[in-house]
Design a protein around this motif. Structure first.
Motif, PDB file in Angstrom:
ATOM      1  N   VAL A 133      72.570  58.172  50.849  1.00  0.00           N
ATOM      2  CA  VAL A 133      72.439  57.443  52.111  1.00  0.00           C
ATOM      3  C   VAL A 133      71.041  57.633  52.685  1.00  0.00           C
ATOM      4  N   ARG A 134      70.529  58.870  52.636  1.00  0.00           N
ATOM      5  CA  ARG A 134      69.192  59.126  53.173  1.00  0.00           C
ATOM      6  C   ARG A 134      68.141  58.269  52.442  1.00  0.00           C
ATOM      7  N   ASP A 135      68.238  58.218  51.115  1.00  0.00           N
ATOM      8  CA  ASP A 135      67.256  57.457  50.351  1.00  0.00           C
ATOM      9  C   ASP A 135      67.355  55.964  50.652  1.00  0.00           C
ATOM     10  N   ILE A 136      68.589  55.462  50.734  1.00  0.00           N
ATOM     11  CA  ILE A 136      68.784  54.050  51.062  1.00  0.00           C
ATOM     12  C   ILE A 136      68.237  53.748  52.454  1.00  0.00           C
ATOM     13  N   GLN A 137      68.497  54.623  53.418  1.00  0.00           N
ATOM     14  CA  GLN A 137      67.980  54.409  54.773  1.00  0.00           C
ATOM     15  C   GLN A 137      66.457  54.304  54.765  1.00  0.00           C
ATOM     16  N   MET A 138      65.809  55.181  54.009  1.00  0.00           N
ATOM     17  CA  MET A 138      64.344  55.147  53.932  1.00  0.00           C
ATOM     18  C   MET A 138      63.863  53.825  53.340  1.00  0.00           C
ATOM     19  N   LYS A 139      64.535  53.362  52.315  1.00  0.00           N
ATOM     20  CA  LYS A 139      64.108  52.127  51.660  1.00  0.00           C
ATOM     21  C   LYS A 139      64.411  50.890  52.487  1.00  0.00           C
ATOM     22  N   LEU A 140      65.385  51.003  53.379  1.00  0.00           N
ATOM     23  CA  LEU A 140      65.711  49.877  54.261  1.00  0.00           C
ATOM     24  C   LEU A 140      64.992  49.971  55.603  1.00  0.00           C
ATOM     25  N   GLY A 141      64.167  51.016  55.779  1.00  0.00           N
ATOM     26  CA  GLY A 141      63.426  51.168  57.019  1.00  0.00           C
ATOM     27  C   GLY A 141      64.258  51.645  58.188  1.00  0.00           C
ATOM     28  N   GLN A 142      65.397  52.280  57.902  1.00  0.00           N
ATOM     29  CA  GLN A 142      66.262  52.808  58.965  1.00  0.00           C
ATOM     30  C   GLN A 142      65.992  54.304  59.165  1.00  0.00           C
ATOM     31  N   PRO A 143      66.318  54.864  60.332  1.00  0.00           N
ATOM     32  CA  PRO A 143      66.161  56.310  60.514  1.00  0.00           C
ATOM     33  C   PRO A 143      66.951  57.072  59.449  1.00  0.00           C
ATOM     34  N   ALA A 144      66.250  57.899  58.683  1.00  0.00           N
ATOM     35  CA  ALA A 144      66.850  58.521  57.496  1.00  0.00           C
ATOM     36  C   ALA A 144      67.516  59.845  57.854  1.00  0.00           C
TER      37      ALA A 144
END
Length: 418
Positions: A374-385
């Motif tokens: 989830v953290r990696d996906i958040q980073m790639k989607l520009g969301q707070p990781a």
């Protein structure tokens, strides 16, 4: 599995149950009678008295109730606040503080000897058995025999069955007294037979280690065991903190350790009480429910909680309970988004797995593998990781099922007891 008074006994094997092996379908090799014959030979080779083997091993029986308890896992899908609201109960906080006063001399003695504060011992004492009120009603020998015969984790439980026979041989317990958790833990702190053998302390020097009724033996054993797991004398374990809105959220997580000066430079502050540890200890920022929920700094001693139990929900709750017993105020709940329902969490795991992430078993449990993904996906989607899966993230993944994202390798898991 006790969900009210001895949750730790079932969470002890969380990592093994939540992994892929949990769902495996397999069959034991050979009959239960042939298994018992092998146990008798192994116990004899380990030096167990022949009379103990002749009296106990033939009477061992397979327990379907143990297998049923082992398969359950509903508690693992709870959020930190759901779990801690129930487990860090006011009666456990007041009960822990009362016992610190009632048994002050024992706590002073064992802290002087092993370096472990009474509040930490009391937290495990409370969570495991409600200070000895609920010890479990499974026949320990049959439970260990069942789990040793079961095909999934025999290498973990077979040594514990031999250790239980050694306990009988040593005279600490009788077979009738061996009643405890479904996974074979014993006594007021629910420790495994091998830990009972290796770390049991005869505090009152009466010739036996009694972890069922003797408070001195219980507390001294708990202190020695925690010391054995790596406790560092005089250091903190968990501290509630306040975090700024602009924190680089990808720096949070149990595996990312920074000196306290780094966290202070990022705007992290102690929420109550003293400032961040002045010794500049390495620490991790734990956000058990994301950036909108409670926040803690976990110091090196927190790793001992993870050695006791690998579940981050359990260990954070245990560490928090220890701080409350030690005088800390109620935490700031924040306003986190609720944990995803199990069906949505399973869908999230499936979508992450489809992208190449290793989330373990698709079970709806938001464990370390799922959170790392989830953290990696958040980073790639520009969301707070902040590694907290939200409904918005799930919707984004559903809308973008065809996009290619390359996942990082999963972080290493902390060690755990069987």
């Amino acid at each position: 599995m006790k969900l009210i008074s001895a949750t730790g006994i079932s969470l002890l094997v969380t990592g093994l149950m939540a992994g892929a092996a949990y769902g495996q379908s397999c069959q034991p090799s050979g009959s239960f009678e042939s298994f018992k014959a092998g146990i008798a030979e192994e116990a004899a080779a380990a030096g167990v008295n022949a009379s103990i083997i002749r009296r106990i091993v033939p009477s061992l029986s397979y327990s379907n109730s143990v297998i049923a308890a082992d398969r359950k896992q509903g508690v693992f899908a709870q959020s930190f606040l759901q779990f801690s609201d129930r487990m860090v109960a006011p009666y456990r906080i007041s009960g822990g503080r009362d016992r610190l006063k009632r048994h002050a001399r024992i706590f002073q003695d064992v802290e002087a000897e092993y370096g472990v504060p009474g509040a930490v011992i009391s937290a495990f004492w409370a969570l495991e058995t409600d200070f000895g009120a609920v010890l479990g009603n499974f026949n320990t020998l049959n439970a260990l025999a069942t789990l040793s015969y079961d095909c999934r984790r025999p290498e973990l439980f077979r040594p514990q069955l031999i250790a239980a026979l050694k306990l009988l041989d040593r005279g600490d317990l009788s077979a009738a007294q061996m009643q405890g958790a479904w996974a074979g833990e014993l006594g007021q702190l629910q420790i495994l037979p091998s830990d009972y053998l290796d770390n049991g302390v005869d505090y009152d020097r009466d010739g036996r280690v009694d972890l069922l009724k003797n408070t001195g033996d219980v507390l001294a054993t708990g202190a020695k065991f925690l010391n054995h797991l790596g406790w560092r004398r005089g250091e903190p374990w968990l501290q509630e903190v306040a975090v700024p809105a602009n924190l680089p959220w990808d720096q949070a997580g149990i595996y990312n350790k920074r000196p306290t000066t780094d966290w202070a430079a990022m705007g992290v502050k102690a929420r109550n009480g003293p400032a961040l540890d002045s010794n500049n200890l390495p620490s991790s920022l734990i956000l058990p429910m994301g950036r909108e929920g409670p926040a803690f700094l976990a110091y090196p001693n927190f790793s001992v909680f993870l050695e006791w139990n690998k579940s981050l929900v359990y260990t954070t709750s245990a560490g928090y309970l220890a701080t409350r017993i030690n005088g800390a105020p109620t935490l700031n709940r924040g306003k986190p988004e609720d944990i995803l329902p199990i069906d949505q969490a399973k869908l999230l795991q499936t979508l992450l797995q489809d992208r190449g992430y290793d989330v373990g078993k698709i079970d709806g449990i938001i464990g370390s593998g799922t959170r790392a993904a989830v953290r990696d996906i958040q980073m790639k989607l520009g969301q707070p990781a902040d590694a907290w899966p939200t409904r918005a993230l799930l919707s984004d993944l559903q809308r973008n099922t065809g996009s290619a994202l390359t996942p990082p390798p999963p972080p290493p898991l902390p060690k755990t007891r069987p």
